[in-house]
Design an enzyme around this catalytic site. Structure first.
Site, short mmCIF file in Angstrom:
data_model
loop_
_atom_site.label_atom_id
_atom_site.label_comp_id
_atom_site.label_asym_id
_atom_site.label_seq_id
_atom_site.Cartn_x
_atom_site.Cartn_y
_atom_site.Cartn_z
CB CYS A 95 -45.71 -36.88 42.26
SG CYS A 95 -45.23 -35.16 42.36
NE ARG A 103 -54.05 -29.66 33.92
CZ ARG A 103 -53.38 -30.01 32.84
NH1 ARG A 103 -52.37 -29.28 32.44
NH2 ARG A 103 -53.73 -31.10 32.17
CB ALA A 126 -49.52 -30.07 45.66
C1 FMN Z 1 -51.44 -27.53 40.74
C2 FMN Z 1 -51.45 -29.03 40.62
C3 FMN Z 1 -51.10 -29.81 41.70
C4 FMN Z 1 -51.10 -31.21 41.61
N1 FMN Z 1 -50.83 -31.96 42.72
C5 FMN Z 1 -50.96 -33.30 42.66
C6 FMN Z 1 -50.83 -34.09 43.84
O1 FMN Z 1 -50.62 -33.58 44.95
N2 FMN Z 1 -50.95 -35.43 43.71
C7 FMN Z 1 -51.20 -36.04 42.50
O2 FMN Z 1 -51.31 -37.28 42.44
N3 FMN Z 1 -51.35 -35.32 41.38
C8 FMN Z 1 -51.26 -33.98 41.44
N4 FMN Z 1 -51.48 -33.23 40.32
C9 FMN Z 1 -51.90 -33.90 39.07
C10 FMN Z 1 -53.43 -33.92 38.96
O3 FMN Z 1 -53.97 -34.70 40.01
C11 FMN Z 1 -53.89 -34.50 37.62
O4 FMN Z 1 -53.43 -35.82 37.49
C12 FMN Z 1 -53.39 -33.69 36.43
O5 FMN Z 1 -53.54 -32.30 36.64
C13 FMN Z 1 -54.12 -34.09 35.13
O6 FMN Z 1 -55.50 -33.87 35.23
P1 FMN Z 1 -56.22 -32.56 34.58
O7 FMN Z 1 -55.84 -32.54 33.11
O8 FMN Z 1 -57.68 -32.79 34.79
O9 FMN Z 1 -55.67 -31.37 35.29
C14 FMN Z 1 -51.45 -31.84 40.38
C15 FMN Z 1 -51.79 -31.05 39.28
C16 FMN Z 1 -51.81 -29.66 39.38
C17 FMN Z 1 -52.20 -28.84 38.18
#
Ligand code: FMN
Length: 334
Positions: free
Chosen positions: A103, A228, A20
Site C-alpha cells: 500500500c 481495476r 479498499a
Molecule cells: C480503489 C483501489 C483500492 C485498492 N485497495 C487496495 C488494498 O486494500 N490492498 C492492496 O493490497 N491493494 C489495493 N489496491 C491495489 C490493487 O490491489 C492492485 O494492486 C492495483 O490496482 C494494480 O492492479 P490493476 O492494474 O489490475 O488495477 C487498490 C487499488 C484500487 C484501484
C-alpha cells in the site's frame, strides 16, 4: 486450471485484487459467481482489530458461499500484525490471510507499514515469519516491486517472504513511488516468477483476456490478479478464465446484461450494508458500469443523486429501454 495456496484449492487462475472500499463480502460473492477463483478482501487495519472498531469488525464478515476467501491485513508493527492475524484466524472463516506490503498511501506508509517494509528484505522475512508461525492458515503477501527505482528488491523481497513461510506471493509490477503512474513492469514479475518455488500471482494492468493469458503463459505466474479492469466489468472474469482455458474470446454482454449485473451488485451491497450506506457506495460502481456506453451521461448523473435502491433500478431500467429503442431505430450496416 485448479491450483493451491497451502492446503486451499483455488478453482481457477483468475484472482481479484484487494480493493479498499470495493472488495467487501457482497462484491466478493458476485465476483466469485462471475468467474473469479479467489477474491481478496479490502485491507483491514490491525489497529481497528485491536480496538474492536465496529466498522473494522464489520469488514471481516464472510459469506459462507464465497469460499475460498483471503482476508488482507495491514499494520504498523510486527506484534500488532501477528495479533491481527491470530484474531482473523480464530474469529473468521477466512481460508487465507494476506499481508499488505504494497500500500503506497501516506497514512499507511508513515506507520512503517504497507510498502515501507520493501526497503529491507530482512524486515520482510521477519514480519512474514512471525505471522506465519503464529497461525495455522496459509499466509500470503502482496507487495510492489520496490520502494522506488533505486530500491528495487522485488526478487529479494519475494524470496525473503517465501523463506519466512509465505504460501504464495502477489506482486504489483509498480514501485511505491509510482503509485499508479507508468506501467506495471512485467519483466520484473517474470524474474520473480522464475525464482519462487511457491505460487505467484502477477498483478498490474491486466485488462483483457489476452493480458491474463500472457501473465500466466509468458510472465510465468500461477494466477493473474486483476483489479481495476473488473470494476463495472465483472463479466470479464469469466471471459479471462474462459480464454485461458480454451483460447476462445467470449462476446461482450449486451447493455441490458451489463445493467442486470450492476443491479445484482447493488442489491447485494444493500443486503450487506443497508440502503443508506449501500446506495451511496454503489454510485461510483454505477459510473463504472455505464462508462463507455453511448448516451449514458445523464443517467450517470441521475444515479449520483438517487437515495433508494428502487430509484436506481428505475433509472437504470429506463436507460436500458431507451438505449434498446434507439438501437432498434438506428440503421444496421452489414
Ligand atoms: C480503489 C483501489 C483500492 C485498492 N485497495 C487496495 C488494498 O486494500 N490492498 C492492496 O493490497 N491493494 C489495493 N489496491 C491495489 C490493487 O490491489 C492492485 O494492486 C492495483 O490496482 C494494480 O492492479 P490493476 O492494474 O489490475 O488495477 C487498490 C487499488 C484500487 C484501484
Amino acid at each position: 486450471m485448479e491450483w493451491k495456496i497451502g492446503n486451499v484449492t483455488i478453482p481457477n487462475q483468475i484472482v481479484v485484487a484487494p480493493m479498499a472500499g470495493i472488495t467487501n463480502a457482497s462484491f466478493r460473492l458476485t465476483a466469485r459467481e462471475f468467474g473469479a477463483g479467489l477474491v481478496v478482501c479490502e485491507m483491514i487495519s490491525d489497529k481497528g482489530i485491536k480496538y474492536h472498531n465496529e466498522k473494522t469488525l464489520g469488514m471481516l464478515f464472510i459469506d459462507p458461499k464465497e469460499h475460498p476467501v483471503s482476508i488482507q491485513i495491514f499494520g504498523g508493527d510486527k506484534e500488532s500484525l501477528v495479533n491481527a492475524a491470530r484474531f482473523v484466524a480464530e474469529n473468521t472463516s477466512a481460508d487465507i490471510i494476506d499481508i499488505n506490503m504494497g500500500c503506497p498511501v501516506k497514512k499507511v506508509v508513515k506507520l512503517d507499514a504497507g510498502s515501507h517494509w520493501l526497503l529491507d528484505p530482512d524486515k520482510v522475512y521477519d514480519v512474514v515469519h512471525a505471522v506465519s508461525s503464529a497461525i495455522d492458515k496459509p499466509v500470503t503477501v502482496k507487495m510492489r516491486t520496490g520502494w522506488d527505482d533505486d530500491h528495487l528488491y522485488a526478487v529479494e523481497n519475494a524470496l525473503a517472504a517465501q523463506e519466512g513461510g509465505a504460501a504464495a506471493i502477489a506482486m504489483h509490477g509498480r514501485t511505491r513511488a509510482q503509485f499508479y503512474s507508468g506501467h506495471s513492469n512485467w519483466d520484473i514479475l517474470h524474474d520473480v516468477a522464475e525464482k519462487l518455488t511457491i505460487p505467484f500471482m502477477g498483478n498490474g494492468d491486466i485488462k483483457t483476456p489476452e493480458d491474463a493469458k500472457f501473465m500466466i503463459e509468458e510472465v510465468g505466474a500461477d494466477a493473474a490478479m486483476v483489479g481495476r479492469a473488473v470494476l463495472g466489468n465483472l463479466w470479464k472474469l469469466n471471459a479471462m478464465e474462459h480464454y485461458i482455458e480454451t483460447g476462445e474470446l467470449l462476446p461482450e454482454p449486451t447493455v441490458r446484461e451489463k445493467v442486470n449485473i450492476a443491479k445484482l451488485q447493488l442489491e447485494r451491497l444493500v443486503d450487506l450494508k443497508g440502503e443508506h450506506v449501500g446506495v451511496p457506495e454503489f454510485r461510483q460502481q454505477a459510473a463504472y458500469y455505464l462508462k463507455g456506453i453511448p448516451h449514458a451521461v445523464r443517467t450517470r448523473a441521475k444515479v449520483m443523486n438517487e437515495d433508494s435502491m428502487q430509484a436506481v433500478f428505475d433509472t437504470l431500467d429506463q436507460f436500458v429501454e431507451s438505449y434498446e429503442q434507439r438501437e432498434a431505430r438506428s440503421p444496421k450496416i452489414s
